[in-house]
Design a protein around this motif. Structure first.
Motif, mmCIF file in Angstrom:
data_model
loop_
_atom_site.group_PDB
_atom_site.id
_atom_site.type_symbol
_atom_site.label_atom_id
_atom_site.label_comp_id
_atom_site.label_asym_id
_atom_site.label_seq_id
_atom_site.Cartn_x
_atom_site.Cartn_y
_atom_site.Cartn_z
ATOM 1 N N VAL A 62 -32.657 -22.542 -18.415
ATOM 2 C CA VAL A 62 -33.787 -22.503 -19.343
ATOM 3 C C VAL A 62 -33.651 -23.563 -20.434
ATOM 4 N N VAL A 63 -32.449 -23.703 -20.997
ATOM 5 C CA VAL A 63 -32.258 -24.595 -22.143
ATOM 6 C C VAL A 63 -32.067 -26.049 -21.716
ATOM 7 N N LEU A 64 -31.309 -26.259 -20.671
ATOM 8 C CA LEU A 64 -30.958 -27.629 -20.285
ATOM 9 C C LEU A 64 -31.893 -28.222 -19.242
ATOM 10 N N GLU A 65 -32.603 -27.355 -18.488
ATOM 11 C CA GLU A 65 -33.444 -27.861 -17.406
ATOM 12 C C GLU A 65 -34.892 -27.399 -17.516
ATOM 13 N N ARG A 66 -35.328 -27.072 -18.738
ATOM 14 C CA ARG A 66 -36.738 -26.746 -19.001
ATOM 15 C C ARG A 66 -37.242 -25.590 -18.135
ATOM 16 N N ALA A 67 -36.362 -24.625 -17.822
ATOM 17 C CA ALA A 67 -36.732 -23.437 -17.048
ATOM 18 C C ALA A 67 -37.366 -23.814 -15.708
ATOM 19 N N ARG A 68 -36.832 -24.859 -15.104
ATOM 20 C CA ARG A 68 -37.381 -25.390 -13.858
ATOM 21 C C ARG A 68 -37.485 -24.305 -12.785
ATOM 22 N N GLY A 69 -38.691 -24.144 -12.243
ATOM 23 C CA GLY A 69 -38.934 -23.215 -11.150
ATOM 24 C C GLY A 69 -39.013 -21.755 -11.528
ATOM 25 N N LEU A 70 -38.932 -21.443 -12.805
ATOM 26 C CA LEU A 70 -38.849 -20.038 -13.222
ATOM 27 C C LEU A 70 -40.174 -19.417 -13.644
ATOM 28 N N LEU A 71 -41.227 -20.203 -13.757
ATOM 29 C CA LEU A 71 -42.480 -19.643 -14.260
ATOM 30 C C LEU A 71 -42.960 -18.451 -13.432
ATOM 31 N N PRO A 72 -42.981 -18.501 -12.100
ATOM 32 C CA PRO A 72 -43.449 -17.328 -11.351
ATOM 33 C C PRO A 72 -42.648 -16.064 -11.654
ATOM 34 N N ALA A 73 -41.334 -16.207 -11.799
ATOM 35 C CA ALA A 73 -40.506 -15.031 -12.093
ATOM 36 C C ALA A 73 -40.835 -14.462 -13.462
ATOM 37 N N PHE A 74 -41.091 -15.315 -14.449
ATOM 38 C CA PHE A 74 -41.442 -14.822 -15.775
ATOM 39 C C PHE A 74 -42.824 -14.182 -15.783
ATOM 40 N N LEU A 75 -43.763 -14.735 -15.048
ATOM 41 C CA LEU A 75 -45.093 -14.131 -14.976
ATOM 42 C C LEU A 75 -45.014 -12.738 -14.355
ATOM 43 N N GLU A 76 -44.242 -12.611 -13.281
ATOM 44 C CA GLU A 76 -44.094 -11.314 -12.622
ATOM 45 C C GLU A 76 -43.401 -10.303 -13.533
ATOM 46 N N ALA A 77 -42.343 -10.742 -14.216
ATOM 47 C CA ALA A 77 -41.613 -9.828 -15.096
ATOM 48 C C ALA A 77 -42.481 -9.378 -16.266
ATOM 49 N N ALA A 78 -43.262 -10.295 -16.829
ATOM 50 C CA ALA A 78 -44.153 -9.924 -17.933
ATOM 51 C C ALA A 78 -45.193 -8.915 -17.472
ATOM 52 N N ALA A 79 -45.740 -9.116 -16.286
ATOM 53 C CA ALA A 79 -46.721 -8.171 -15.757
ATOM 54 C C ALA A 79 -46.083 -6.805 -15.519
ATOM 55 N N ASP A 80 -44.834 -6.792 -15.072
ATOM 56 C CA ASP A 80 -44.133 -5.521 -14.876
ATOM 57 C C ASP A 80 -43.980 -4.774 -16.195
ATOM 58 N N LEU A 81 -43.646 -5.498 -17.266
ATOM 59 C CA LEU A 81 -43.505 -4.849 -18.570
ATOM 60 C C LEU A 81 -44.834 -4.265 -19.046
ATOM 61 N N VAL A 82 -45.913 -4.992 -18.830
ATOM 62 C CA VAL A 82 -47.225 -4.482 -19.234
ATOM 63 C C VAL A 82 -47.578 -3.239 -18.413
ATOM 64 N N ALA A 83 -47.258 -3.265 -17.130
ATOM 65 C CA ALA A 83 -47.529 -2.093 -16.299
ATOM 66 C C ALA A 83 -46.726 -0.884 -16.756
ATOM 67 N N LEU A 84 -45.519 -1.114 -17.272
ATOM 68 C CA LEU A 84 -44.693 -0.011 -17.768
ATOM 69 C C LEU A 84 -45.252 0.585 -19.058
ATOM 70 N N GLY A 85 -45.937 -0.224 -19.847
ATOM 71 C CA GLY A 85 -46.471 0.281 -21.105
ATOM 72 C C GLY A 85 -46.446 -0.699 -22.253
#
Length: 247
Positions: A62-85
Motif C-alpha cells: 500500500v505504501v511503497l507500491e500505491r496499493a497496486r491491484g488492491l482496489l477490488p479487494a477494498f471495494l468488496e471489503a467496504a461493501a461487506d462492512l456496510v452489509a454488516l451494519g
C-alpha cells in the motif's frame, strides 16, 4: 375498562447483521503491535467499531507500491462492512486516499480514507502566513496523486522518519513483530522537528500515518503546535453518525 389510550407498541427495526457500531474500519494485513492509540487497537476508540482485514493488503504494497491491484479487494471489503451494519467507512492507512472517490462511489455511504483529509480544514483555521505540514511514514512515496485525492495542496511541506529506523522497519519492512515504542516515538518526533526547522511557517501538523497517533501528544508538546491525526479525524467523523443528544 380504562379510557386511557393504549401505549404505542415498541417496534425494533431490523435489516442489519450488527448494531451499535456505525463506523467500519478497513485494516491492512499486518502483525506488528497495535499499541493504545493505534487505529487497530479497539480500546483506542470511545465507541464500538467494526473491523475488516483486507487480505493481501500489506503495508509495503500500500505504501511503497500505491496499493497496486488492491482496489477490488477494498471495494468488496467496504461493501461487506456496510452489509454488516456500518454507516460510514474509514481505513487504517493514509495512503489509501488514492481510493477515496472509488470507495465512496461504490458503497454509497460517507467515506474518510485518510487523516490527510483534515489538511484543508486545518489550513482554514490557521493565521495568515502559516501553513499545515504533514508527517508521513514515507515521504519518498507520498505522491502528488495521494495529496490531490485528499484535497491537499501539492506544495504542502512533508517529512518522514528515518526509512532505516525502528518505526519504518517494523511497520513496513515487517522484519519483526516487536516494536521498541520509545525508539519509534523518538523517530516520529525527529521528523516533526526536522519539518518545522526547515519550514518555520508550519503552524500545525497532520500525521498521515495512522500508527503515529500514539505519539501525537508528545509531538504537540515538543513542537508547541496543534497536531491532528487519524484519531481526531475519526472521532469527528463518528460525531456526525451519532450526534450527542442533549435532552
Amino acid at each position: 375498562m380504562s379510557d386511557l389510550p393504549a401505549a404505542p407498541a415498541r417496534v425494533a427495526r431490523g435489516g442489519k447483521a450488527i448494531y451499535g457500531a456505525p463506523l467500519g474500519i478497513l485494516m491492512l494485513e499486518a502483525r506488528f503491535p497495535r499499541i493504545p492509540g493505534d487505529m487497530g487497537n479497539a480500546a483506542t476508540w470511545p465507541f464500538p467499531v467494526l473491523y475488516h482485514v483486507v487480505r493481501g493488503a500489506t503495508p509495503a504494497l500500500v505504501v511503497l507500491e500505491r496499493a497496486r491491484g488492491l482496489l477490488p479487494a477494498f471495494l468488496e471489503a467496504a461493501a461487506d462492512l456496510v452489509a454488516l451494519g456500518a454507516e460510514a467507512i474509514t481505513t487504517n492507512c493514509g495512503f489509501l486516499a488514492l481510493f477515496q472517490a472509488q470507495l465512496a462511489a461504490h458503497v454509497r455511504v460517507p467515506v474518510a480514507t485518510s487523516a490527510l483529509l483534515q489538511v484543508p480544514w486545518v489550513q482554514a483555521a490557521l493565521p495568515p502566513g502559516q501553513r499545515v505540514g504533514v508527517v508521513t511514514i514515507s515521504a519518498a512515496t507520498l505522491s502528488p496523486a495521494h495529496l490531490a485525492a485528499a484535497g491537499v495542496p501539492p506544495d504542502t511541506p512533508v517529512a518522514g522518519p528515518d526509512p532505516a529506523g525502528e518505526f519504518v522497519r517494523v511497520l513496513i519492512g515487517a522484519e519483526k513483530d516487536d516494536l521498541d515504542v520509545d525508539r519509534a516515538e523518538d523517530e516520529v518526533l525527529a521528523a516533526g522537528r526536522a519539518l518545522v526547522a526547515q519550514r518555520p511557517d508550519v503552524g500545525a501538523i497532520v500525521l498521515e500515518c495512522t500508527n503515529m497517533a500514539p505519539y501525537a501528544a508528545a509531538m504537540q508538546a515538543a513542537l508547541g503546535r496543534p497536531v491532528y491525526d487519524i484519531y481526531s479525524l475519526v472521532t469527528w467523523f463518528h460525531a456526525g453518525l451519532r450526534p450527542r443528544a442533549w435532552g
